[in-house]
Design a protein around this motif. Structure first.
Motif, PDB file in Angstrom:
ATOM      1  N   MET A   1       0.946  -1.050  -0.116  1.00 44.13           N
ATOM      2  CA  MET A   1       0.107   0.220   0.057  1.00 44.13           C
ATOM      3  C   MET A   1       0.819   1.302   0.030  1.00 44.13           C
ATOM      4  SD  MET A   1      -2.966   0.907   2.516  1.00 44.13           S
ATOM      5  CE  MET A   1      -4.110   2.336   2.510  1.00 44.13           C
ATOM      6  N   HIS A   2       0.548   2.234  -0.869  1.00 48.10           N
ATOM      7  CA  HIS A   2       1.241   3.463  -0.883  1.00 48.10           C
ATOM      8  C   HIS A   2       0.305   4.679  -0.291  1.00 48.10           C
ATOM      9  CE1 HIS A   2       4.133   1.431  -3.523  1.00 48.10           C
ATOM     10  NE2 HIS A   2       3.217   1.024  -4.059  1.00 48.10           N
ATOM     11  N   ALA A   3       1.143   5.316   0.539  1.00 45.36           N
ATOM     12  CA  ALA A   3       0.522   6.733   0.930  1.00 45.36           C
ATOM     13  C   ALA A   3       0.075   7.606  -0.347  1.00 45.36           C
ATOM     14  CB  ALA A   3       1.258   7.438   1.732  1.00 45.36           C
ATOM     15  N   TYR A   4      -0.930   8.517  -0.004  1.00 39.52           N
ATOM     16  CA  TYR A   4      -1.528   9.284  -1.121  1.00 39.52           C
ATOM     17  C   TYR A   4      -0.536  10.398  -1.307  1.00 39.52           C
ATOM     18  CZ  TYR A   4      -4.442  13.017  -3.004  1.00 39.52           C
ATOM     19  OH  TYR A   4      -4.824  13.686  -3.738  1.00 39.52           O
ATOM     20  N   THR A   5      -0.290  10.727  -2.571  1.00 33.97           N
ATOM     21  CA  THR A   5       0.590  11.698  -2.934  1.00 33.97           C
ATOM     22  C   THR A   5      -0.016  12.937  -3.212  1.00 33.97           C
ATOM     23  OG1 THR A   5       1.839   9.866  -4.211  1.00 33.97           O
ATOM     24  CG2 THR A   5       2.476  12.007  -4.634  1.00 33.97           C
ATOM     25  N   ALA A   6       0.303  13.800  -2.510  1.00 33.42           N
ATOM     26  CA  ALA A   6      -0.238  15.275  -2.347  1.00 33.42           C
ATOM     27  C   ALA A   6       0.876  15.899  -2.721  1.00 33.42           C
ATOM     28  CB  ALA A   6      -0.690  15.696  -1.051  1.00 33.42           C
ATOM     29  N   GLY A   7       0.565  17.204  -3.322  1.00 30.16           N
ATOM     30  CA  GLY A   7       1.307  18.167  -4.045  1.00 30.16           C
ATOM     31  C   GLY A   7       2.276  18.834  -2.859  1.00 30.16           C
ATOM     32  N   LYS A   8       3.365  19.336  -3.117  1.00 32.01           N
ATOM     33  CA  LYS A   8       4.238  20.081  -2.211  1.00 32.01           C
ATOM     34  C   LYS A   8       3.270  21.474  -1.895  1.00 32.01           C
ATOM     35  CE  LYS A   8       8.828  18.468  -3.421  1.00 32.01           C
ATOM     36  NZ  LYS A   8      10.216  18.712  -3.898  1.00 32.01           N
TER      37      LYS A   8
END
Length: 359
Positions: A1-8
């Motif tokens: 499972m991968h964490a949600y990738t949010a923008g910087k």
């Protein structure tokens, strides 16, 4: 499972790229902000932030009930729509053989819900025109299927299932399967030809439908996280028992009650959004992309080549977009509605980004 990738965060990007102004067009936010009435409500309630919120969110629940004509005992509230999506899994999924069924590509949180359960995650490709293939989804339903997530309009494509298609789908849907109609972009689609209002299915007494909506998009309140759903009394009660106490914070409750009272502001936002998307579509098509018709507050553009270099070039010029690789579509780019200043910046940056990116 991968964490949600949010923008910087923009302040981090500013230091990294040395850009003064940013056009944030990657998160499907409302660039014009919330209603002044919502802001006033936040200010009025600021001195009470040392106290826990009303655990039942009574005023907000009653406000939503009155505004949409749905009984209060058929309304569920969440810390954003994402929490309601996950809570639907908490109450229905309990066996690794259980299945969540959805379209591909679609909102990434659906897959997260399956991984958290954990259970099987089954996705059905969109049709050639990027709309939901409801017939294929129905054919894929099995004895293990517990939830169907259907984003309508769909994220990331902006396309939607039309009323006749949805009615045929509902007729064939087993009572044992919960259909979660994710209408996060409802306000932008309202008025589109044959766009179905899922709330009417709930009011008609369908026991296995949950309609999700949010204050994050058209209402411009993404930062305070508040979503709501219409569903049967039984499903609403199960979610109420499963949720965390105080899951909708005090500021959110105050602002959302006020926002509901400013329909004129929402209508103005929808109008600005449609104007913005028409301009963005023209820019992207001129740049060589194929753009899908959108009923949301963003557009989905297929450049026919990897969009990471294009998005990277845009970023260096202060324009934030969303690459399609997140959704398994590396040749696509999602661009959200923006202000006139945002679009001027996009127009300048896009010409350079496309010409400089490898074909």
């Amino acid at each position: 499972m991968h964490a949600y990738t949010a923008g910087k965060p923009l302040d981090v990007l500013a230091k990294e790229f040395g850009v003064g102004r940013w056009a944030k067009l990657g998160a499907n936010e409302n660039p014009w902000g919330p209603s002044p009435k919502a802001i006033e409500a936040l200010v009025r309630h600021a001195d009470g932030l040392n106290r826990y919120p009303d655990g039942s969110a009574h005023l907000l629940r009653e406000g939503i009930s009155a505004h949409f004509g749905v009984p209060a005992n058929q309304i569920a509230l969440g810390n954003g729509g994402d929490e309601i999506l996950r809570m639907s899994g908490w109450i229905l999924l309990g066996d690794p053989e259980d299945e969540i069924l959805t379209s591909d590509p679609s909102f990434v949180v659906y897959a997260h819900s399956a991984q958290i359960a954990p259970c099987r995650f089954v996705s059905v490709p969109l049709k050639q025109d990027l709309s939901h293939d409801l017939k294929a989804i129905l054919e894929r339903v099995s004895e293990h299927t517990k939830i169907i997530f259907l984003a309508n309009p769909n994220n990331p494509t902006g396309t939607y299932a039309r009323e006749p298609e949805l009615q045929a789908f509902l007729k064939g849907l087993p009572d044992s399967v919960l259909l979660v109609l994710d209408e996060a972009y409802f306000e932008f689609a309202e008025g589109c030809e044959d766009y179905p209002d899922g709330r009417l299915e709930v009011l008609a007494g369908r026991p296995n439908v949950l309609v999700l909506r949010t204050f994050s998009k058209a209402y411009g309140l993404a930062g305070i996280r508040c979503g709501y759903a219409f569903t049967s009394p039984a499903i609403a009660d199960a979610i109420e028992r499963a949720r965390q106490p105080f899951n909708v914070n005090r500021a959110a409750q105050a602002a959302c009650v006020a926002a509901l009272e400013d329909g004129a502001y929402v209508a103005e936002t929808v109008g600005k959004t449609r104007t913005s998307l028409a301009k963005i579509t023209a820019m992207l098509e001129e740049a060589g992309a194929k753009v899908a018709p959108s009923a949301a507050n963003f557009v989905w553009a297929d450049f026919g080549r990897d969009t990471k270099p294009i998005a990277g070039a845009l970023l260096r010029q202060g324009v934030v977009t969303r690459t399609g690789d997140v959704f398994g579509c590396p040749t696509c780019l999602r661009v959200s509605a923006g202000t006139d200043e945002d679009l001027d910046q996009l127009a300048r940056a896009l010409r350079e980004a496309v010409s400089g990116a490898p074909a």
